[in-house]
Design an enzyme around this catalytic site. Sequence first.
Site, PDB file in Angstrom:
ATOM      1  N   ARG A  83       0.829  -1.215   0.000  1.00 38.58           N
ATOM      2  CA  ARG A  83       0.000   0.000   0.000  1.00 38.58           C
ATOM      3  C   ARG A  83       0.863   1.266   0.000  1.00 38.58           C
ATOM      4  NH1 ARG A  83      -0.511   4.634   2.654  1.00 38.58           N
ATOM      5  NH2 ARG A  83      -0.070   3.541   4.596  1.00 38.58           N
TER       6      ARG A  83
ATOM      7  N   CYS B 251       4.283   9.345   0.025  1.00 40.25           N
ATOM      8  CA  CYS B 251       2.886   9.757  -0.088  1.00 40.25           C
ATOM      9  C   CYS B 251       2.787  10.710  -1.277  1.00 40.25           C
ATOM     10  CB  CYS B 251       2.415  10.440   1.197  1.00 40.25           C
ATOM     11  SG  CYS B 251       0.729  11.055   1.018  1.00 40.25           S
TER      12      CYS B 251
HETATM   13  P1  HMG Z   1     -13.333  14.410  -2.787  1.00 43.19           P
HETATM   14  O1  HMG Z   1     -13.052  14.841  -4.184  1.00 43.19           O
HETATM   15  O2  HMG Z   1     -13.565  15.460  -1.737  1.00 43.19           O
HETATM   16  O3  HMG Z   1     -14.522  13.365  -2.779  1.00 43.19           O
HETATM   17  O4  HMG Z   1     -12.093  13.492  -2.345  1.00 43.19           O
HETATM   18  P2  HMG Z   1     -16.077  13.593  -2.625  1.00 43.19           P
HETATM   19  O5  HMG Z   1     -16.491  13.005  -1.336  1.00 43.19           O
HETATM   20  O6  HMG Z   1     -16.433  15.031  -2.918  1.00 43.19           O
HETATM   21  O7  HMG Z   1     -16.632  12.710  -3.826  1.00 43.19           O
HETATM   22  C1  HMG Z   1     -16.360  13.070  -5.187  1.00 43.19           C
HETATM   23  C2  HMG Z   1     -16.530  11.846  -6.073  1.00 43.19           C
HETATM   24  O8  HMG Z   1     -15.557  10.874  -5.728  1.00 43.19           O
HETATM   25  C3  HMG Z   1     -17.880  11.142  -5.949  1.00 43.19           C
HETATM   26  O9  HMG Z   1     -18.184  10.588  -7.224  1.00 43.19           O
HETATM   27  C4  HMG Z   1     -17.611  10.021  -4.995  1.00 43.19           C
HETATM   28  O10 HMG Z   1     -18.470   8.896  -5.161  1.00 43.19           O
HETATM   29  C5  HMG Z   1     -16.196   9.622  -5.411  1.00 43.19           C
HETATM   30  P3  HMG Z   1     -19.280  11.298  -8.177  1.00 43.19           P
HETATM   31  O11 HMG Z   1     -20.529  11.311  -7.372  1.00 43.19           O
HETATM   32  O12 HMG Z   1     -18.725  12.668  -8.434  1.00 43.19           O
HETATM   33  O13 HMG Z   1     -19.241  10.400  -9.367  1.00 43.19           O
HETATM   34  N1  HMG Z   1     -15.486   8.996  -4.295  1.00 43.19           N
HETATM   35  C6  HMG Z   1     -14.860   7.815  -4.341  1.00 43.19           C
HETATM   36  N2  HMG Z   1     -14.717   6.910  -5.329  1.00 43.19           N
HETATM   37  C7  HMG Z   1     -14.032   5.786  -5.002  1.00 43.19           C
HETATM   38  N3  HMG Z   1     -13.536   5.519  -3.787  1.00 43.19           N
HETATM   39  C8  HMG Z   1     -13.667   6.400  -2.787  1.00 43.19           C
HETATM   40  C9  HMG Z   1     -14.345   7.612  -3.053  1.00 43.19           C
HETATM   41  N4  HMG Z   1     -14.644   8.677  -2.285  1.00 43.19           N
HETATM   42  C10 HMG Z   1     -15.333   9.524  -3.053  1.00 43.19           C
HETATM   43  N5  HMG Z   1     -13.163   6.121  -1.561  1.00 43.19           N
HETATM   44  C11 HMG Z   1     -11.241  11.678  -1.012  1.00 43.19           C
HETATM   45  C12 HMG Z   1     -12.041  12.961  -1.034  1.00 43.19           C
HETATM   46  C13 HMG Z   1     -11.006  11.298   0.427  1.00 43.19           C
HETATM   47  C14 HMG Z   1     -12.004  10.600  -1.745  1.00 43.19           C
HETATM   48  C15 HMG Z   1      -9.891  11.924  -1.754  1.00 43.19           C
HETATM   49  O14 HMG Z   1      -9.281  13.027  -1.149  1.00 43.19           O
HETATM   50  C16 HMG Z   1      -8.947  10.748  -1.698  1.00 43.19           C
HETATM   51  O15 HMG Z   1      -9.208   9.707  -2.311  1.00 43.19           O
HETATM   52  N6  HMG Z   1      -7.800  10.901  -0.989  1.00 43.19           N
HETATM   53  C17 HMG Z   1      -6.863   9.816  -0.832  1.00 43.19           C
HETATM   54  C18 HMG Z   1      -5.446  10.323  -0.753  1.00 43.19           C
HETATM   55  C19 HMG Z   1      -4.511   9.158  -0.451  1.00 43.19           C
HETATM   56  O16 HMG Z   1      -4.822   8.003  -0.681  1.00 43.19           O
HETATM   57  N7  HMG Z   1      -3.297   9.479   0.067  1.00 43.19           N
HETATM   58  C20 HMG Z   1      -2.326   8.482   0.402  1.00 43.19           C
HETATM   59  C21 HMG Z   1      -2.701   7.691   1.631  1.00 43.19           C
HETATM   60  S1  HMG Z   1      -2.329   8.536   3.154  1.00 43.19           S
HETATM   61  C22 HMG Z   1      -0.654   8.194   3.477  1.00 43.19           C
HETATM   62  O17 HMG Z   1       0.031   7.649   2.639  1.00 43.19           O
HETATM   63  C23 HMG Z   1      -0.088   8.481   4.836  1.00 43.19           C
HETATM   64  C24 HMG Z   1       0.114   7.223   5.697  1.00 43.19           C
HETATM   65  O18 HMG Z   1       1.012   6.313   5.079  1.00 43.19           O
HETATM   66  C25 HMG Z   1       0.655   7.615   7.084  1.00 43.19           C
HETATM   67  C26 HMG Z   1       1.877   8.563   7.031  1.00 43.19           C
HETATM   68  O19 HMG Z   1       2.887   8.234   6.385  1.00 43.19           O
HETATM   69  O20 HMG Z   1       1.759   9.615   7.638  1.00 43.19           O
HETATM   70  C27 HMG Z   1      -1.210   6.480   5.922  1.00 43.19           C
HETATM   71 MG    MG Z   2       3.187   6.495   5.134  1.00 44.98          MG
END
Ligand code: HMG
Ligand code: MG
Length: 313
Positions: free
Chosen positions: A25, A250
Amino acid sequence: MTALPMVMPEPCLPAQVTIYEVGPRDGLQNEKAQVPTEAKEAFVRRLLAAGLPVVEATSFVHPRWVPQLADAEELITRLGAVGRGLPVLVPNERGLDRALELGCEHVAIFGSATETFASKNLNRSLDEQFAMFEPTVRRARDAGLDVRAYVSMCFGDPWEGGVPIEQVVSVGRRLVDLGASQLSLGDTIGVGTPGHVRALVEACVAAGLGTDLLALHFHDTYGQALTNTMAGLRAGVTTYDASAGGLGGCPYARSATGNLATEDLVWMLTGLGIGHGVDLAALVATSVWMAGVLGRPSPSAVVRALAAAEAPA
Ligand code: HMG
Ligand code: MG
């Protein structure tokens, strides 16, 4: 024969730790190349076969935000019953629905300790992220799922600089109060140092977030991940996130580089006589193979040293 460190325990450290593997992941979410789903499946299976007790498989985030993990459904389906038992990231109810549809049993939400990263990574303000997580965690718990919560930017933020410890503790408290069973404190951009780790863990414990609830998630950007792990061990934390071969980063924090390499962690734990259950040779072979899939060498010092030692003269 794989070289191993001499075992020389240090008093007052935990006897056993759990390694929470995030390579498939956190590792693959940041790769430029699209790794074929069958290679991801083989990666997960090899990590489990090497003895890693927990392997975070993928993310049910918006595929436009993280295209590298757009095959989450296909990966979990290919892994069958094994896949359903592995944790997956879900940011919101839509992500949870996707995980529930496949029968996943463990999910992880990911919050931010800072305003700017909440906006960049989740398109939410710091407060709005909790409104997104509340129904997600409630419904996951009602469905009998276990929920882990990450807190990112616990030690520093590329836009805001130093992050006050009280701010991190407050975000962690709110995530646990929502129903998370474990809190993974993330040094997303790898700027933490050992005294800071100790101070943060002590502040969590003082706020009722005991070490049994905590995990530490270090990125190795400044080469501090192992020494920070040592500080965590001395403070009594027994769960460490790591990524095979040191893959990771990230996509929404450009200064984030690879995670603590699982092999480097295993080497140190072995030398300290701390139980971890991982077969280092099998793990190194997996990372060497994945480096071939990605077309670049592993950044892990232990992988490079052991791979060189095994190579024909
Ligand atoms: P948004 O654009 O605000 O979403 O994104 P929304 O709620 O306004 O929805 C817009 C559209 O997206 C809608 O579709 C939803 O259905 C769809 P429409 O009605 O327009 O056709 N949608 C989705 N589709 C599929 N799967 C979903 C989903 N959610 C909404 N889950 C959102 C908000 C949270 C979705 C977006 O910001 C996002 O996907 N962010 C993910 C970022 C990410 O993955 N970053 C990396 C992971 S974090 C990390 O690595 C740190 C960590 O390792 C710890 C560390 O190191 O600190 C964990
Ligand atoms: Mg991380």
